[in-house]
Design a protein around this motif. Sequence first.
Motif, short mmCIF file in Angstrom:
data_model
loop_
_atom_site.label_atom_id
_atom_site.label_comp_id
_atom_site.label_asym_id
_atom_site.label_seq_id
_atom_site.Cartn_x
_atom_site.Cartn_y
_atom_site.Cartn_z
N ARG A 36 0.81 -1.21 0.00
CA ARG A 36 0.00 0.00 0.00
C ARG A 36 0.85 1.27 0.00
O ARG A 36 0.53 2.25 -0.69
CB ARG A 36 -0.93 -0.01 1.22
N TYR A 37 1.97 1.28 0.76
CA TYR A 37 2.69 2.53 0.98
C TYR A 37 4.10 2.57 0.41
O TYR A 37 4.65 3.66 0.22
CB TYR A 37 2.76 2.82 2.48
N GLY A 38 4.74 1.38 0.19
CA GLY A 38 6.10 1.38 -0.30
C GLY A 38 7.06 2.05 0.68
O GLY A 38 6.87 2.01 1.88
N VAL A 39 8.13 2.67 0.16
CA VAL A 39 9.05 3.47 0.97
C VAL A 39 8.63 4.92 0.78
O VAL A 39 8.99 5.57 -0.19
CB VAL A 39 10.52 3.26 0.53
N SER A 40 7.81 5.42 1.70
CA SER A 40 7.13 6.70 1.50
C SER A 40 7.07 7.50 2.79
O SER A 40 7.51 7.05 3.85
CB SER A 40 5.71 6.45 0.98
N ASP A 41 6.48 8.69 2.68
CA ASP A 41 6.32 9.54 3.86
C ASP A 41 5.41 8.91 4.91
O ASP A 41 5.62 9.08 6.11
CB ASP A 41 5.74 10.90 3.44
N VAL A 42 4.41 8.17 4.47
CA VAL A 42 3.50 7.52 5.42
C VAL A 42 4.27 6.52 6.29
O VAL A 42 4.10 6.48 7.51
CB VAL A 42 2.35 6.81 4.68
N VAL A 43 5.13 5.72 5.67
CA VAL A 43 5.90 4.74 6.42
C VAL A 43 6.94 5.44 7.29
O VAL A 43 7.23 5.00 8.42
CB VAL A 43 6.57 3.73 5.47
N ASP A 44 7.51 6.53 6.80
CA ASP A 44 8.42 7.32 7.64
C ASP A 44 7.72 7.78 8.91
O ASP A 44 8.25 7.64 10.02
CB ASP A 44 8.91 8.54 6.87
N ALA A 45 6.52 8.33 8.75
CA ALA A 45 5.77 8.82 9.91
C ALA A 45 5.38 7.68 10.84
O ALA A 45 5.48 7.80 12.07
CB ALA A 45 4.53 9.56 9.43
N TYR A 46 4.94 6.58 10.26
CA TYR A 46 4.53 5.43 11.06
C TYR A 46 5.71 4.86 11.85
O TYR A 46 5.60 4.61 13.05
CB TYR A 46 3.94 4.36 10.14
N GLN A 47 6.83 4.66 11.18
CA GLN A 47 8.00 4.09 11.84
C GLN A 47 8.53 5.02 12.93
O GLN A 47 8.85 4.59 14.04
CB GLN A 47 9.10 3.83 10.81
N PHE A 48 8.60 6.31 12.63
CA PHE A 48 9.11 7.28 13.61
C PHE A 48 8.19 7.33 14.84
O PHE A 48 8.65 7.27 15.98
CB PHE A 48 9.18 8.66 12.95
N THR A 49 6.89 7.43 14.61
CA THR A 49 5.93 7.55 15.72
C THR A 49 5.87 6.27 16.53
O THR A 49 5.84 6.31 17.78
CB THR A 49 4.54 7.90 15.17
N LEU A 50 5.83 5.14 15.86
CA LEU A 50 5.75 3.86 16.56
C LEU A 50 6.96 3.66 17.47
O LEU A 50 6.83 3.26 18.64
CB LEU A 50 5.65 2.72 15.55
N THR A 51 8.15 3.93 16.95
CA THR A 51 9.37 3.69 17.73
C THR A 51 9.44 4.59 18.95
O THR A 51 9.70 4.14 20.08
CB THR A 51 10.60 3.90 16.85
N LEU A 52 9.20 5.89 18.76
CA LEU A 52 9.35 6.82 19.86
C LEU A 52 8.20 6.73 20.86
O LEU A 52 8.40 6.90 22.07
CB LEU A 52 9.47 8.25 19.34
N ALA A 53 6.98 6.46 20.37
CA ALA A 53 5.84 6.34 21.29
C ALA A 53 5.90 5.05 22.09
O ALA A 53 5.40 4.98 23.22
CB ALA A 53 4.53 6.41 20.51
N ASN A 54 6.51 4.02 21.53
CA ASN A 54 6.57 2.72 22.20
C ASN A 54 7.73 2.60 23.17
O ASN A 54 7.73 1.71 24.03
CB ASN A 54 6.69 1.59 21.16
N TRP A 55 8.73 3.46 23.05
CA TRP A 55 9.98 3.17 23.75
C TRP A 55 9.82 3.15 25.27
O TRP A 55 10.36 2.27 25.94
CB TRP A 55 11.08 4.14 23.32
N LEU A 56 9.04 4.09 25.84
CA LEU A 56 8.91 4.11 27.29
C LEU A 56 8.06 2.94 27.82
O LEU A 56 8.50 2.23 28.73
CB LEU A 56 8.34 5.45 27.76
N PRO A 57 6.84 2.70 27.28
CA PRO A 57 6.09 1.55 27.79
C PRO A 57 6.79 0.22 27.57
O PRO A 57 6.78 -0.66 28.45
CB PRO A 57 4.76 1.61 27.03
#
Length: 451
Positions: free
Chosen positions: A47-68
């Motif tokens: 659906r997204y390839g290597v794109s801005d959507v995946v950049d945003a998803y990967q960045f947000t997932l990693t940083l939002a998940n790190w503390l929990p």
Amino acid sequence: MFAPVKRWLEGLPVDHLRIAQGAARVAFFLLMGKAVGAVKEMAVAYRYGVSDVVDAYQFTLTLANWLPVTLVGACSVVLIPALVRSRHGDAQLHGRFLGELQGWAWLLGAVIAVSLAASWPWVLDVAGGGLTPTVHGMSLLLILGFAPAALFTIWTGLSSARLRAHERHINTLLDSVPALMIMVWVLLAPVGAGVLPLLWGTLLGYALQSVLVEWLARRADHVPVQPHLYRVAPQWSTLAAAAGIMLVGQLAMSFVGPIDQYTAAQLGQNANATLGYAARLLSLLIGLGAASVGRAALPVLSDVQARGDAAHARRMALKWSLAMLIIGAAVVAVGWWLAPWGVALLFERGAFTAQDTVLVAQVLRWGLLQIPFYFGVLILVQLLASQNRYGWMATIAVVNFLIKAWMNTILAPRMGVAGIMLATSIMYAMSYVCYLGLSVRQRPATGKHRE
């Protein structure tokens, strides 16, 4: 075909057999779960390839998940041995302890969720300086789903520890529920839906997982559990101090993911997306190997330590660590050769091009070098945890982070995203050397258990 394996298992000493059987169950559940995860990654790549959507998803997932995820990792290491001891004691006190753990887990998760949502614009300004304005906007939307997911992560982590203390590993299969929900939302969403399928799939997946794992944990414990915001159960006296020490080390190691995202963001040109695809494929290999044995070993080693047979626990851990190191080396040899084929098989369709395959495969190969050391060290981590040697574990974790951060600054400018992966491999190699040195020098009391 399975007769030689069956005979080998039957010939193992009882405690080795418990680890082998537990690892087999975990590996089976991981294989099923990782298959779902692989299909999810294929759907996202399509659906997204290597794109801005995946950049945003990967960045947000990693940083939002790190503390929990950090809190769950630190607390699980000290909580599982405590739960093993607690469930052998008074049932009423055990139920009280579980209820207090549940209440504090919910409160902590809620505080983290609110803090994430409130601080995210600042996080983007500090850590996302290399991201485009479009990715910034997508990340601000994604955090609305990822912040509540932090609460569910804490909740699931506690329930999973309760199950693992009983040497039950069905929670490993349920780790795939978020991936399943993301896959469904991505495939069913209309074209042009942007990040919304990733947002809703993540939020609903984590929520469903937490409810299911909690239900299974209640069935395993066989004691009534009422959440309380008190700390009167006697088990807290040793747990709190140990958790605090472990949290120091786990916090240091937890910065590895965010620092990788920060480093990749500075490289630009969808480096976050490239790193994310390689890391998720690498996690499939790591999960099937090290995680299966590591998750099975801790409750068994804790039980052996509780019996007073420290020498037997040490010998078991060293043997399993050597075996896992050899297996990991074989995985590297095969994986290096098959990396382009594996990336193409999983991702190369739709928006994910052949050029993307070449980039991701190159990064993946350098990441493969960490596997032998990761495989070998994880069983030694369980050994030290079962011995309550949390101070040494925290010290090694801090040293590992410093090595990783230093290597990123040296290798990433020269090698790009591949340098980030190589820095991680160097970090795990140093970690293995430290843990092995501690384990070999340990002088436990002599045990009489048959090896």
